[in-house]
Scaffold this motif. Structure first.
Motif, PDB file in Angstrom:
ATOM      1  N   VAL A  16       6.135  -3.996  10.153  1.00  0.00           N
ATOM      2  CA  VAL A  16       7.378  -4.020   9.270  1.00  0.00           C
ATOM      3  C   VAL A  16       8.016  -2.948   9.392  1.00  0.00           C
ATOM      4  O   VAL A  16       7.529  -1.743   8.956  1.00  0.00           O
ATOM      5  N   ASP A  18      11.053  -0.691   7.992  1.00  0.00           N
ATOM      6  CA  ASP A  18      12.030  -0.473   6.888  1.00  0.00           C
ATOM      7  C   ASP A  18      13.107   0.461   7.396  1.00  0.00           C
ATOM      8  O   ASP A  18      13.163   1.790   7.439  1.00  0.00           O
ATOM      9  N   TYR A  19      14.353  -0.338   7.967  1.00  0.00           N
ATOM     10  CA  TYR A  19      15.451   0.680   8.361  1.00  0.00           C
ATOM     11  C   TYR A  19      16.384   1.007   7.124  1.00  0.00           C
ATOM     12  O   TYR A  19      17.264   2.018   7.319  1.00  0.00           O
ATOM     13  N   GLY A  21      14.771   2.583   4.331  1.00  0.00           N
ATOM     14  CA  GLY A  21      14.170   3.535   3.283  1.00  0.00           C
ATOM     15  C   GLY A  21      14.752   4.759   3.558  1.00  0.00           C
ATOM     16  O   GLY A  21      14.615   5.652   4.590  1.00  0.00           O
ATOM     17  N   ASP A  26      11.311   5.545  -1.458  1.00  0.00           N
ATOM     18  CA  ASP A  26      11.982   4.173  -1.058  1.00  0.00           C
ATOM     19  C   ASP A  26      11.090   3.284  -0.327  1.00  0.00           C
ATOM     20  O   ASP A  26      11.081   2.143  -0.337  1.00  0.00           O
ATOM     21  N   THR A  27      10.605   4.058   0.751  1.00  0.00           N
ATOM     22  CA  THR A  27       9.708   3.206   1.851  1.00  0.00           C
ATOM     23  C   THR A  27       8.653   2.499   1.223  1.00  0.00           C
ATOM     24  O   THR A  27       8.320   1.310   1.194  1.00  0.00           O
ATOM     25  N   ARG A  30       9.641  -0.132  -1.279  1.00  0.00           N
ATOM     26  CA  ARG A  30      10.224  -1.455  -0.605  1.00  0.00           C
ATOM     27  C   ARG A  30       9.167  -2.030   0.231  1.00  0.00           C
ATOM     28  O   ARG A  30       8.986  -3.549   0.299  1.00  0.00           O
ATOM     29  N   ALA A  31       8.022  -1.365   0.644  1.00  0.00           N
ATOM     30  CA  ALA A  31       6.931  -1.845   1.485  1.00  0.00           C
ATOM     31  C   ALA A  31       6.233  -3.005   0.481  1.00  0.00           C
ATOM     32  O   ALA A  31       5.816  -4.089   0.635  1.00  0.00           O
ATOM     33  N   PHE A  35       8.999  -6.255   0.655  1.00  0.00           N
ATOM     34  CA  PHE A  35       8.283  -6.793   1.819  1.00  0.00           C
ATOM     35  C   PHE A  35       7.022  -7.655   1.271  1.00  0.00           C
ATOM     36  O   PHE A  35       6.323  -8.269   1.880  1.00  0.00           O
ATOM     37  N   CYS A  56       2.505   6.059  -2.061  1.00  0.00           N
ATOM     38  CA  CYS A  56       2.109   4.401  -1.810  1.00  0.00           C
ATOM     39  C   CYS A  56       1.240   4.274  -2.659  1.00  0.00           C
ATOM     40  O   CYS A  56       1.337   3.017  -3.341  1.00  0.00           O
TER      41      CYS A  56
END
Length: 131
Positions: A16, A18-19, A21, A26-27, A30-31, A35, A56
């Motif tokens: 995956v 994440d363009y 993030g 943010d990444t 979003r993950a 997602f 994370c």
């Protein structure tokens, strides 16, 4: 080069990207939230890995970290990145603390709005009187 090798692996659909993030927070957010990932392998530089794992994990994404340093750093560069990481880690902690409060406030506002609508129609609150 390494990225191309990963994409050529038997299961590239498991990746995956994440363009959108703009930051580590943010990444990671979003993950998990966008997602829908529950587990991830986090690949980054050694100096960045502890902060990325913290963010994370604190956002509910189980992560395993892999160091991706392709070369050694010059002492001056290593000093810069390590000092920068001190401030970035403080900012990450602040982001997590502030955004957690904002998320809780949004949840409370949604619950109050639902209650104001009569909640029973949505399976919450007292049942409606027969009429």
């Amino acid at each position: 080069l390494f990225f191309d090798e990963i994409l050529a692996a038997p299961t590239p659909e498991a990746l995956v990207l994440d363009y959108a993030g703009r930051s580590t927070y943010d990444t990671c957010y979003r993950a998990h939230a966008i997602f829908g990932l529950l587990r991830a392998i986090l690949v980054t530089q050694a100096f960045h890995l502890p902060r990325a794992l913290y963010l994370c994990d604190s956002l509910g994404l189980q992560t395993t970290g892999v160091v991706a340093d392709r070369r050694g750093y010059q002492p001056r560069s290593e000093f810069y990145w390590n000092v920068r990481e001190i401030f970035a880690t403080a900012a990450a902690w602040w982001d997590k603390a502030v955004k957690a409060v904002q998320e809780n406030q949004a949840a409370w506002q949604a619950a109050l709005a639902l209650a104001a609508l009569g909640g029973a129609r949505y399976g919450t609150g007292p049942p409606a009187k027969p009429g």
